[in-house]
Design a protein around this motif. Structure first.
Motif, PDB file in Angstrom:
ATOM      1  N   ILE A  85       1.662  -9.976   3.933  1.00  0.00           N
ATOM      2  CA  ILE A  85       1.985  -8.950   2.936  1.00  0.00           C
ATOM      3  C   ILE A  85       2.524  -7.757   3.711  1.00  0.00           C
ATOM      4  O   ILE A  85       1.776  -7.054   4.398  1.00  0.00           O
ATOM      5  N   PHE A  95       3.760  -5.073  -2.533  1.00  0.00           N
ATOM      6  CA  PHE A  95       3.164  -6.266  -3.141  1.00  0.00           C
ATOM      7  C   PHE A  95       1.778  -5.885  -3.641  1.00  0.00           C
ATOM      8  O   PHE A  95       1.003  -5.254  -2.921  1.00  0.00           O
ATOM      9  N   HIS A 100      -4.484  -6.148 -10.919  1.00  0.00           N
ATOM     10  CA  HIS A 100      -4.402  -7.590 -11.174  1.00  0.00           C
ATOM     11  C   HIS A 100      -5.579  -8.324 -10.561  1.00  0.00           C
ATOM     12  O   HIS A 100      -6.350  -7.772  -9.773  1.00  0.00           O
ATOM     13  N   ASP A 102      -5.950 -11.940  -8.495  1.00  0.00           N
ATOM     14  CA  ASP A 102      -5.039 -12.890  -7.847  1.00  0.00           C
ATOM     15  C   ASP A 102      -5.040 -14.250  -8.539  1.00  0.00           C
ATOM     16  O   ASP A 102      -6.102 -14.820  -8.807  1.00  0.00           O
ATOM     17  N   LEU A 115      -8.317 -10.283   2.904  1.00  0.00           N
ATOM     18  CA  LEU A 115      -7.152  -9.544   3.395  1.00  0.00           C
ATOM     19  C   LEU A 115      -7.512  -8.844   4.698  1.00  0.00           C
ATOM     20  O   LEU A 115      -8.541  -8.171   4.790  1.00  0.00           O
ATOM     21  N   THR A 127      -6.497   0.472  -0.842  1.00  0.00           N
ATOM     22  CA  THR A 127      -6.559  -0.480  -1.966  1.00  0.00           C
ATOM     23  C   THR A 127      -7.705  -0.077  -2.880  1.00  0.00           C
ATOM     24  O   THR A 127      -8.796   0.270  -2.407  1.00  0.00           O
ATOM     25  N   TRP A 241      -8.174   1.556   4.706  1.00  0.00           N
ATOM     26  CA  TRP A 241      -8.053   0.559   5.772  1.00  0.00           C
ATOM     27  C   TRP A 241      -7.965   1.205   7.148  1.00  0.00           C
ATOM     28  O   TRP A 241      -7.422   2.295   7.287  1.00  0.00           O
ATOM     29  N   TRP A 249     -12.624 -10.120  -1.657  1.00  0.00           N
ATOM     30  CA  TRP A 249     -13.015  -9.817  -3.040  1.00  0.00           C
ATOM     31  C   TRP A 249     -13.120 -11.089  -3.870  1.00  0.00           C
ATOM     32  O   TRP A 249     -12.509 -12.104  -3.581  1.00  0.00           O
ATOM     33  N   HIS A 256      -7.746  -5.605  -8.411  1.00  0.00           N
ATOM     34  CA  HIS A 256      -7.408  -4.732  -7.285  1.00  0.00           C
ATOM     35  C   HIS A 256      -5.992  -4.194  -7.452  1.00  0.00           C
ATOM     36  O   HIS A 256      -5.204  -4.717  -8.247  1.00  0.00           O
ATOM     37  N   ALA A 258      -2.972  -2.309  -4.880  1.00  0.00           N
ATOM     38  CA  ALA A 258      -2.526  -1.808  -3.566  1.00  0.00           C
ATOM     39  C   ALA A 258      -1.696  -0.544  -3.789  1.00  0.00           C
ATOM     40  O   ALA A 258      -0.623  -0.605  -4.409  1.00  0.00           O
ATOM     41  N   ARG A 267       3.562  -1.252   6.540  1.00  0.00           N
ATOM     42  CA  ARG A 267       2.187  -1.752   6.338  1.00  0.00           C
ATOM     43  C   ARG A 267       2.254  -3.269   6.406  1.00  0.00           C
ATOM     44  O   ARG A 267       3.097  -3.889   5.756  1.00  0.00           O
ATOM     45  N   MET A 269      -0.241  -6.741   6.329  1.00  0.00           N
ATOM     46  CA  MET A 269      -1.545  -7.350   6.083  1.00  0.00           C
ATOM     47  C   MET A 269      -1.365  -8.865   6.086  1.00  0.00           C
ATOM     48  O   MET A 269      -0.266  -9.377   5.887  1.00  0.00           O
ATOM     49  N   ARG A 271      -3.167 -12.342   4.219  1.00  0.00           N
ATOM     50  CA  ARG A 271      -4.152 -12.754   3.207  1.00  0.00           C
ATOM     51  C   ARG A 271      -4.321 -14.261   3.206  1.00  0.00           C
ATOM     52  O   ARG A 271      -3.341 -15.000   3.291  1.00  0.00           O
TER      53      ARG A 271
HETATM   54  C1  SIN Z   1      -2.860  -8.075  -2.867  1.00  0.00           C
HETATM   55  O1  SIN Z   1      -2.636  -7.854  -4.046  1.00  0.00           O
HETATM   56  O2  SIN Z   1      -3.394  -9.111  -2.481  1.00  0.00           O
HETATM   57  C2  SIN Z   1      -2.475  -7.033  -1.828  1.00  0.00           C
HETATM   58  C3  SIN Z   1      -3.501  -5.972  -1.683  1.00  0.00           C
HETATM   59  C4  SIN Z   1      -3.135  -4.991  -0.613  1.00  0.00           C
HETATM   60  O3  SIN Z   1      -2.143  -5.187   0.083  1.00  0.00           O
HETATM   61  O4  SIN Z   1      -3.876  -4.024  -0.437  1.00  0.00           O
END
Ligand code: SIN
Length: 288
Positions: A85, A95, A100, A102, A115, A127, A241, A249, A256, A258, A267, A269, A271
């Motif tokens: 991500i 993203f 939402h 997931d 993540l 987040t 972070w 989660w 969640h 972002a 940035r 990440m 996942r």
């Molecule tokens: C996600 O929706 O999985 C991304 C969350 C994030 O990047 O903090």
């Protein structure tokens, strides 16, 4: 690091930081069980100062269930279950930048997401998480009862179809445009958590299209009310972070979001997303 878990709650509705565990190690079953217990109890758990290769993150995730391969976002080369991500300084859209849960657009949605922060902006990029169990419990008994009898239709069409928010709009990520009809799946509007028995609302603004069997206008009115209610600040926590932080989660009871508040910065990440264990069905007893 020893494998002794210390647990510190971070907010009233959900969230706890766990320390004393190295997620890159081959963890004993008791530690995995303790992490799982903390996850279902606190709904989102956080770890600091981890150093995970994609293979180690995959190995950790696989202790909780089979790993999902995202149907629209390409995973890492050779490790398709690891999703990168990334928001580059030139990207405008991030993203996950909306509330939402997931993969609710799948027939069998993911139960958890893990993540890991690889590279962070100098500021911003936190987040938010919101407990959908707390959101359900705050409703009147009358509305709770009504919702428990309803199903909602979920789809990836808003995000991933040709007209969707995601497709092709994030330069840094390999997001495929879903061809044609992306499918619609029906889930109960209230999930009973299989491990705790706690009830949670299971609708979200990104993927829930309508209430099954209701007229569009009726459905929109109730969903709009719920989407507003579900993000009430008392149901939330916020995670700032640091490089090496991990958030895990429970998608069955958590939304969640972002935050996209770091224009011009990068940035990055990674996942992995945990699917439910396949149900094996009842063992049949052969007749003698
Ligand atoms: C996600 O929706 O999985 C991304 C969350 C994030 O990047 O903090």
């Amino acid at each position: 690091m020893s494998q002794i878990l210390n647990i510190r709650r971070v907010a009233g509705a959900l969230g706890a930081e766990l320390s004393g565990v190295d997620l890159s190690a081959a963890l004993p079953d008791e530690t995995v069980a303790a992490i799982r217990q903390a996850l279902v109890e606190h709904q989102v758990i956080f770890f600091r100062d981890q150093a995970l290769t994609p293979a180690q993150q995959t190995a950790f995730g696989a202790r909780f269930g089979p790993l999902n391969i995202h149907p629209y976002v390409a995973g890492m080369a050779g490790q398709p279950e690891v999703m990168e991500i990334i928001k580059e300084p030139s990207d405008k859209i991030n993203f996950g930048g909306g509330w939402h849960s997931d993969m609710s657009f799948l027939e069998t949605p993911a139960i958890g997401s893990i993540l890991y922060a690889v590279e962070l902006p100098e500021w911003g990029g936190d987040t938010l998480f919101a407990s959908q169990a707390a959101a359900f419990e705050a409703l009147s008994p009358g509305l709770q009862k009504t919702l428990e009898g309803l199903n909602a239709v979920h789809s990836a069409s808003r995000e991933y179809s040709a007209q969707g928010h995601s497709a092709q709009k994030r330069g840094a990520m390999k997001v495929a445009e879903a061809d044609g009809y992306v499918g619609e799946y029906v889930h109960p509007m209230v999930l009973v958590h299989p491990e705790t028995g706690r009830k949670a609302l299971y609708v979200n603004p990104a993927f829930t299209l309508r209430i099954e069997g209701w007229k569009t206008r009726e459905s929109k009115a109730l969903l709009d009310y719920l989407f507003e209610h579900c993000r009430y600040e008392a149901f939330t926590c916020r995670f700032a972070w640091r490089k090496g932080s991990v958030a895990f989660w429970d998608n069955r009871s958590v939304w969640h979001f972002a935050l996209n508040d770091y224009p011009g910065q990068r940035r990055h990440m990674r996942r992995v997303t945990v699917d439910p264990w396949p149900t094996t069905g009842k063992a049949s007893i052969a007749a003698e």
